[in-house]
Design a protein around this motif. Structure first.
Motif, PDB file in Angstrom:
ATOM      1  N   VAL A   9      -2.149   0.565  -9.588  1.00  0.00           N
ATOM      2  CA  VAL A   9      -0.967  -0.271  -9.368  1.00  0.00           C
ATOM      3  C   VAL A   9      -1.418  -1.607  -8.793  1.00  0.00           C
ATOM      4  N   THR A  10      -1.519  -2.587  -9.672  1.00  0.00           N
ATOM      5  CA  THR A  10      -1.952  -3.924  -9.262  1.00  0.00           C
ATOM      6  C   THR A  10      -0.817  -4.653  -8.553  1.00  0.00           C
ATOM      7  N   ASP A  11      -1.129  -5.779  -7.939  1.00  0.00           N
ATOM      8  CA  ASP A  11      -0.090  -6.597  -7.311  1.00  0.00           C
ATOM      9  C   ASP A  11       0.961  -7.017  -8.342  1.00  0.00           C
ATOM     10  N   GLU A  12       0.521  -7.314  -9.561  1.00  0.00           N
ATOM     11  CA  GLU A  12       1.457  -7.722 -10.618  1.00  0.00           C
ATOM     12  C   GLU A  12       2.399  -6.580 -10.993  1.00  0.00           C
ATOM     13  N   ILE A  13       1.884  -5.371 -11.099  1.00  0.00           N
ATOM     14  CA  ILE A  13       2.743  -4.221 -11.402  1.00  0.00           C
ATOM     15  C   ILE A  13       3.714  -3.996 -10.247  1.00  0.00           C
ATOM     16  N   ALA A  14       3.239  -4.079  -9.022  1.00  0.00           N
ATOM     17  CA  ALA A  14       4.119  -3.919  -7.854  1.00  0.00           C
ATOM     18  C   ALA A  14       5.213  -4.985  -7.869  1.00  0.00           C
ATOM     19  N   PRO A  19       3.474  -3.745 -18.269  1.00  0.00           N
ATOM     20  CA  PRO A  19       2.122  -3.426 -17.805  1.00  0.00           C
ATOM     21  C   PRO A  19       1.284  -3.004 -19.005  1.00  0.00           C
ATOM     22  N   PRO A  20      -0.005  -3.188 -18.943  1.00  0.00           N
ATOM     23  CA  PRO A  20      -0.842  -2.811 -20.083  1.00  0.00           C
ATOM     24  C   PRO A  20      -0.647  -1.339 -20.463  1.00  0.00           C
ATOM     25  N   ALA A  40       0.839  -1.205   0.000  1.00  0.00           N
ATOM     26  CA  ALA A  40       0.000   0.000   0.000  1.00  0.00           C
ATOM     27  C   ALA A  40       0.873   1.255   0.000  1.00  0.00           C
ATOM     28  N   ARG A  41       1.968   1.230   0.767  1.00  0.00           N
ATOM     29  CA  ARG A  41       2.830   2.391   0.849  1.00  0.00           C
ATOM     30  C   ARG A  41       3.595   2.620  -0.445  1.00  0.00           C
ATOM     31  N   ILE A  42       3.935   1.558  -1.136  1.00  0.00           N
ATOM     32  CA  ILE A  42       4.720   1.711  -2.360  1.00  0.00           C
ATOM     33  C   ILE A  42       3.841   1.997  -3.575  1.00  0.00           C
ATOM     34  N   ALA A  43       2.565   1.661  -3.522  1.00  0.00           N
ATOM     35  CA  ALA A  43       1.689   1.809  -4.694  1.00  0.00           C
ATOM     36  C   ALA A  43       1.649   3.247  -5.199  1.00  0.00           C
ATOM     37  N   ALA A  44       1.505   4.204  -4.310  1.00  0.00           N
ATOM     38  CA  ALA A  44       1.424   5.604  -4.740  1.00  0.00           C
ATOM     39  C   ALA A  44       2.727   6.044  -5.399  1.00  0.00           C
ATOM     40  N   ARG A  45       3.862   5.657  -4.810  1.00  0.00           N
ATOM     41  CA  ARG A  45       5.163   6.037  -5.382  1.00  0.00           C
ATOM     42  C   ARG A  45       5.382   5.353  -6.734  1.00  0.00           C
ATOM     43  N   THR A  46       4.965   4.099  -6.832  1.00  0.00           N
ATOM     44  CA  THR A  46       5.130   3.365  -8.085  1.00  0.00           C
ATOM     45  C   THR A  46       4.269   3.982  -9.172  1.00  0.00           C
TER      46      THR A  46
END
Length: 134
Positions: free
Chosen positions: A73-78, A53-54, A29-35
């Motif tokens: 940011v999906t789990d796969e993208i992360a 990623p698509p 959750a913390r990395i999703a915004a930065r990613t």
């Protein structure tokens, strides 16, 4: 030969060692915004298109640059762009990225941890992964 991305990011969550499952969720959750921001800045370039990623997701991240986009940011993208979780997750992630030809890391300092401790932890993790001498 397929081109490989040369940049990745890593974040370590201080609660991960106490509760791995909760730590992984918190780290993601913390990395999703930065990613989302990182990928949005780059748009459709080899940094984003080689790992796959698509294209519509990359365009949406670019369009929402400056606005929250962590829901994209999906789990796969992360998994493809970041290393996060407990110590074992980070060692496994570093080994995987090294095996895929990792050339460098982007260490995201979100300001919640001591930067020196963050770099020291990264070095210990890299040693545990066999990427730095002992």
């Amino acid at each position: 030969m397929t081109a490989r991305p040369s940049r990745r990011s890593i974040v370590r969550n201080p609660v991960a060692n106490r509760d791995a499952a909760r730590g992984r969720g918190t780290s993601r959750a913390r990395i999703a915004a930065r990613t989302g921001h990182f990928l949005g800045v780059h748009g459709e370039t080899p940094i984003t298109t080689v790992p796959g990623p698509p294209a519509e997701t990359v365009r949406a991240l670019r369009e929402r640059l400056g606005s929250p986009a962590d829901d994209l940011v999906t789990d796969e993208i992360a998994r493809r762009f970041t290393i996060c979780g407990d110590d074992e997750d980070c060692v496994t992630g570093l080994r995987g990225f090294a095996g895929a030809g990792l050339a460098s890391l982007i260490v995201i300092d979100e300001g919640s941890q001591d930067p020196v401790a963050t770099i020291e932890h990264l070095a210990r993790t890299a040693r545990a992964a066999g990427l730095l001498p002992g």
